[in-house]
Motif scaffolding. Structure first.
Motif, PDB file in Angstrom:
ATOM      1  N   HIS A 162      25.173  13.687 -34.593  1.00  0.00           N
ATOM      2  CA  HIS A 162      25.492  12.310 -34.233  1.00  0.00           C
ATOM      3  C   HIS A 162      27.007  12.127 -34.212  1.00  0.00           C
ATOM      4  O   HIS A 162      27.743  12.814 -34.919  1.00  0.00           O
ATOM      5  CB  HIS A 162      24.879  11.312 -35.223  1.00  0.00           C
ATOM      6  N   SER A 163      27.443  11.175 -33.384  1.00  0.00           N
ATOM      7  CA  SER A 163      28.865  10.844 -33.322  1.00  0.00           C
ATOM      8  C   SER A 163      29.240   9.950 -34.502  1.00  0.00           C
ATOM      9  O   SER A 163      28.370   9.425 -35.209  1.00  0.00           O
ATOM     10  CB  SER A 163      29.181  10.141 -32.001  1.00  0.00           C
ATOM     11  N   LEU A 164      30.548   9.766 -34.674  1.00  0.00           N
ATOM     12  CA  LEU A 164      31.013   8.901 -35.749  1.00  0.00           C
ATOM     13  C   LEU A 164      30.518   7.475 -35.556  1.00  0.00           C
ATOM     14  O   LEU A 164      30.137   6.808 -36.527  1.00  0.00           O
ATOM     15  CB  LEU A 164      32.537   8.931 -35.810  1.00  0.00           C
ATOM     16  N   GLN A 165      30.539   7.015 -34.325  1.00  0.00           N
ATOM     17  CA  GLN A 165      30.061   5.658 -34.033  1.00  0.00           C
ATOM     18  C   GLN A 165      28.609   5.499 -34.443  1.00  0.00           C
ATOM     19  O   GLN A 165      28.216   4.473 -35.014  1.00  0.00           O
ATOM     20  CB  GLN A 165      30.232   5.369 -32.539  1.00  0.00           C
ATOM     21  N   GLN A 166      27.798   6.503 -34.191  1.00  0.00           N
ATOM     22  CA  GLN A 166      26.382   6.432 -34.548  1.00  0.00           C
ATOM     23  C   GLN A 166      26.189   6.478 -36.069  1.00  0.00           C
ATOM     24  O   GLN A 166      25.404   5.707 -36.627  1.00  0.00           O
ATOM     25  CB  GLN A 166      25.625   7.584 -33.874  1.00  0.00           C
ATOM     26  N   VAL A 167      26.881   7.402 -36.727  1.00  0.00           N
ATOM     27  CA  VAL A 167      26.704   7.550 -38.168  1.00  0.00           C
ATOM     28  C   VAL A 167      27.209   6.325 -38.911  1.00  0.00           C
ATOM     29  O   VAL A 167      26.551   5.837 -39.846  1.00  0.00           O
ATOM     30  CB  VAL A 167      27.422   8.822 -38.674  1.00  0.00           C
ATOM     31  N   TYR A 168      28.362   5.814 -38.512  1.00  0.00           N
ATOM     32  CA  TYR A 168      29.002   4.738 -39.254  1.00  0.00           C
ATOM     33  C   TYR A 168      28.468   3.358 -38.885  1.00  0.00           C
ATOM     34  O   TYR A 168      28.456   2.454 -39.726  1.00  0.00           O
ATOM     35  CB  TYR A 168      30.517   4.793 -39.010  1.00  0.00           C
ATOM     36  N   ILE A 169      28.008   3.193 -37.607  1.00  0.00           N
ATOM     37  CA  ILE A 169      27.614   1.865 -37.141  1.00  0.00           C
ATOM     38  C   ILE A 169      26.178   1.830 -36.622  1.00  0.00           C
ATOM     39  O   ILE A 169      25.316   1.142 -37.183  1.00  0.00           O
ATOM     40  CB  ILE A 169      28.565   1.367 -36.031  1.00  0.00           C
ATOM     41  N   ASP A 170      25.925   2.584 -35.566  1.00  0.00           N
ATOM     42  CA  ASP A 170      24.699   2.382 -34.778  1.00  0.00           C
ATOM     43  C   ASP A 170      23.417   2.712 -35.540  1.00  0.00           C
ATOM     44  O   ASP A 170      22.464   1.914 -35.545  1.00  0.00           O
ATOM     45  CB  ASP A 170      24.767   3.212 -33.485  1.00  0.00           C
ATOM     46  N   VAL A 171      23.349   3.880 -36.164  1.00  0.00           N
ATOM     47  CA  VAL A 171      22.088   4.312 -36.806  1.00  0.00           C
ATOM     48  C   VAL A 171      22.236   4.437 -38.323  1.00  0.00           C
ATOM     49  O   VAL A 171      21.405   5.097 -38.966  1.00  0.00           O
ATOM     50  CB  VAL A 171      21.599   5.654 -36.208  1.00  0.00           C
ATOM     51  N   LYS A 203      27.697   3.642 -47.641  1.00  0.00           N
ATOM     52  CA  LYS A 203      28.523   3.760 -46.443  1.00  0.00           C
ATOM     53  C   LYS A 203      29.496   4.925 -46.614  1.00  0.00           C
ATOM     54  O   LYS A 203      30.166   5.045 -47.639  1.00  0.00           O
ATOM     55  CB  LYS A 203      29.296   2.459 -46.237  1.00  0.00           C
ATOM     56  N   PRO A 204      29.614   5.802 -45.604  1.00  0.00           N
ATOM     57  CA  PRO A 204      30.518   6.943 -45.758  1.00  0.00           C
ATOM     58  C   PRO A 204      31.980   6.524 -45.696  1.00  0.00           C
ATOM     59  O   PRO A 204      32.340   5.492 -45.133  1.00  0.00           O
ATOM     60  CB  PRO A 204      30.150   7.835 -44.568  1.00  0.00           C
ATOM     61  N   ILE A 205      32.822   7.339 -46.304  1.00  0.00           N
ATOM     62  CA  ILE A 205      34.268   7.139 -46.258  1.00  0.00           C
ATOM     63  C   ILE A 205      34.809   7.872 -45.032  1.00  0.00           C
ATOM     64  O   ILE A 205      34.612   9.092 -44.883  1.00  0.00           O
ATOM     65  CB  ILE A 205      34.945   7.669 -47.531  1.00  0.00           C
ATOM     66  N   ILE A 206      35.466   7.144 -44.141  1.00  0.00           N
ATOM     67  CA  ILE A 206      36.003   7.712 -42.910  1.00  0.00           C
ATOM     68  C   ILE A 206      37.527   7.648 -42.960  1.00  0.00           C
ATOM     69  O   ILE A 206      38.090   6.950 -43.813  1.00  0.00           O
ATOM     70  CB  ILE A 206      35.453   6.970 -41.679  1.00  0.00           C
ATOM     71  N   PRO A 207      38.228   8.375 -42.062  1.00  0.00           N
ATOM     72  CA  PRO A 207      39.703   8.305 -42.060  1.00  0.00           C
ATOM     73  C   PRO A 207      40.209   6.876 -41.956  1.00  0.00           C
ATOM     74  O   PRO A 207      39.645   6.040 -41.248  1.00  0.00           O
ATOM     75  CB  PRO A 207      40.073   9.137 -40.826  1.00  0.00           C
ATOM     76  N   GLU A 208      41.292   6.594 -42.676  1.00  0.00           N
ATOM     77  CA  GLU A 208      41.807   5.236 -42.793  1.00  0.00           C
ATOM     78  C   GLU A 208      42.160   4.636 -41.431  1.00  0.00           C
ATOM     79  O   GLU A 208      41.878   3.462 -41.175  1.00  0.00           O
ATOM     80  CB  GLU A 208      43.036   5.244 -43.705  1.00  0.00           C
ATOM     81  N   ARG A 209      42.772   5.411 -40.568  1.00  0.00           N
ATOM     82  CA  ARG A 209      43.162   4.889 -39.252  1.00  0.00           C
ATOM     83  C   ARG A 209      41.938   4.448 -38.453  1.00  0.00           C
ATOM     84  O   ARG A 209      41.932   3.385 -37.836  1.00  0.00           O
ATOM     85  CB  ARG A 209      43.933   5.960 -38.483  1.00  0.00           C
ATOM     86  N   ARG A 212      40.447   1.190 -39.892  1.00  0.00           N
ATOM     87  CA  ARG A 212      41.166  -0.027 -39.486  1.00  0.00           C
ATOM     88  C   ARG A 212      40.809  -0.431 -38.066  1.00  0.00           C
ATOM     89  O   ARG A 212      40.688  -1.622 -37.751  1.00  0.00           O
ATOM     90  CB  ARG A 212      42.673   0.211 -39.622  1.00  0.00           C
ATOM     91  N   ASN A 213      40.615   0.551 -37.189  1.00  0.00           N
ATOM     92  CA  ASN A 213      40.221   0.241 -35.810  1.00  0.00           C
ATOM     93  C   ASN A 213      38.854  -0.449 -35.778  1.00  0.00           C
ATOM     94  O   ASN A 213      38.652  -1.416 -35.022  1.00  0.00           O
ATOM     95  CB  ASN A 213      40.183   1.510 -34.971  1.00  0.00           C
ATOM     96  N   TYR A 214      37.916   0.040 -36.581  1.00  0.00           N
ATOM     97  CA  TYR A 214      36.594  -0.591 -36.643  1.00  0.00           C
ATOM     98  C   TYR A 214      36.702  -2.023 -37.172  1.00  0.00           C
ATOM     99  O   TYR A 214      36.025  -2.933 -36.693  1.00  0.00           O
ATOM    100  CB  TYR A 214      35.653   0.227 -37.515  1.00  0.00           C
ATOM    101  N   GLU A 215      37.549  -2.223 -38.165  1.00  0.00           N
ATOM    102  CA  GLU A 215      37.716  -3.570 -38.711  1.00  0.00           C
ATOM    103  C   GLU A 215      38.320  -4.513 -37.672  1.00  0.00           C
ATOM    104  O   GLU A 215      37.899  -5.673 -37.551  1.00  0.00           O
ATOM    105  CB  GLU A 215      38.596  -3.514 -39.957  1.00  0.00           C
ATOM    106  N   GLN A 216      39.311  -4.033 -36.915  1.00  0.00           N
ATOM    107  CA  GLN A 216      39.905  -4.866 -35.874  1.00  0.00           C
ATOM    108  C   GLN A 216      38.904  -5.193 -34.784  1.00  0.00           C
ATOM    109  O   GLN A 216      38.846  -6.332 -34.291  1.00  0.00           O
ATOM    110  CB  GLN A 216      41.122  -4.156 -35.280  1.00  0.00           C
ATOM    111  N   MET A 217      38.078  -4.209 -34.418  1.00  0.00           N
ATOM    112  CA  MET A 217      37.042  -4.458 -33.406  1.00  0.00           C
ATOM    113  C   MET A 217      36.053  -5.500 -33.897  1.00  0.00           C
ATOM    114  O   MET A 217      35.625  -6.383 -33.144  1.00  0.00           O
ATOM    115  CB  MET A 217      36.318  -3.145 -33.077  1.00  0.00           C
ATOM    116  N   GLU A 218      35.689  -5.426 -35.160  1.00  0.00           N
ATOM    117  CA  GLU A 218      34.747  -6.391 -35.721  1.00  0.00           C
ATOM    118  C   GLU A 218      35.360  -7.780 -35.765  1.00  0.00           C
ATOM    119  O   GLU A 218      34.672  -8.785 -35.486  1.00  0.00           O
ATOM    120  CB  GLU A 218      34.331  -5.947 -37.130  1.00  0.00           C
TER     121      GLU A 218
END
Length: 228
Positions: A162-171, A203-209, A212-218
């Motif tokens: 799975h991609s990061l988007q899937q692991v962290y958000i989608d599924v 929730k997994p720990i992902i790179p800080e940069r 922050r991008n996910y938080e800004q998108m949200e």
């Protein structure tokens, strides 16, 4: 009266056999020695299980026994039990619900991003009727093989597909059930005495940069919803 005829001498008291202690005193002394020897046995597992005669199985456990390194089929319930010292070893095994944690599980996503699952909790139970078969095949630390190591394996397999988007958000909301089903499937096949009741993944720990991008998108998406 003939002075040579003295009155009869009084009979001498009967000699006491066995020294200065009688039989009751010996029995009392032996009892004290036995009780003291049981009380001063050290608390480490090997010494306690090897030298002690009386042992206790706590509530929620069963007692299992080894003689000469061979696992015996004897299974005892909670309470006090006797065994042969220096010959038979014992250990209590938990057969009620137990919650354990697996920490710091690194894995790489399909896109090559390294993430880390800080904590995964699982609730499982060892069925009482399968205690002998499970310990005979996998030992007392059976959960290391079929729970701890298996969780590491399944998480890494899930991330790599799975991609990061899937692991962290989608599924992410599906990981708990997927882990539970994967663990129970193998346990049912190879270790049927282990029952997996639930798995909870943090929730997994992902790179800080990237975080922050996910938080800004949200934040942006929330602003759009508010404006609409």
């Amino acid at each position: 009266m003939d002075p040579s005829q003295d009155s009869a001498a009084p009979p001498s008291p009967p000699a006491q056999s066995g020294g200065s202690f009688g039989i009751p005193a010996r029995l009392a002394f032996a009892s004290i020695v036995i009780i003291a020897s049981l009380a001063v046995v050290p608390s480490c597992w090997y010494t306690r299980s090897s030298l002690s005669i009386l042992h206790q199985v706590p509530e929620g456990h069963v007692g299992v026994y080894w003689k000469g390194g061979a696992l015996l089929k004897t299974i005892t319930g909670p309470g006090f039990h006797l065994k042969m010292p220096l010959v038979t070893q014992n250990e209590p095994v938990l057969v009620t619900l137990q919650t354990d944690q697996v920490r710091d599980i690194p894995c790489g996503t399909k896109g090559g991003v390294m993430i880390n699952f800080e904590k995964i909790e699982r609730l499982n139970k060892l069925k009482k009727e399968y205690v002998y078969e499970t310990l005979l095949s996998y030992g007392v630390n059976y959960d290391n093989t079929w729970i701890y190591d298996k969780i590491h394996h399944e998480i890494n397999q899930f991330c790599s597909s799975h991609s990061l988007q899937q692991v962290y958000i989608d599924v992410f909301d599906q990981i708990d059930e997927k882990m539970k089903d994967a663990l129970q499937c193998d346990c049912t096949k190879y270790a049927p005495g282990i029952e997996i009741l639930s798995v909870r993944v943090t929730k997994p720990i992902i790179p800080e940069r990237i975080r922050r991008n996910y938080e800004q998108m949200e934040e942006e998406r929330t602003k759009v919803l508010i404006s609409i």
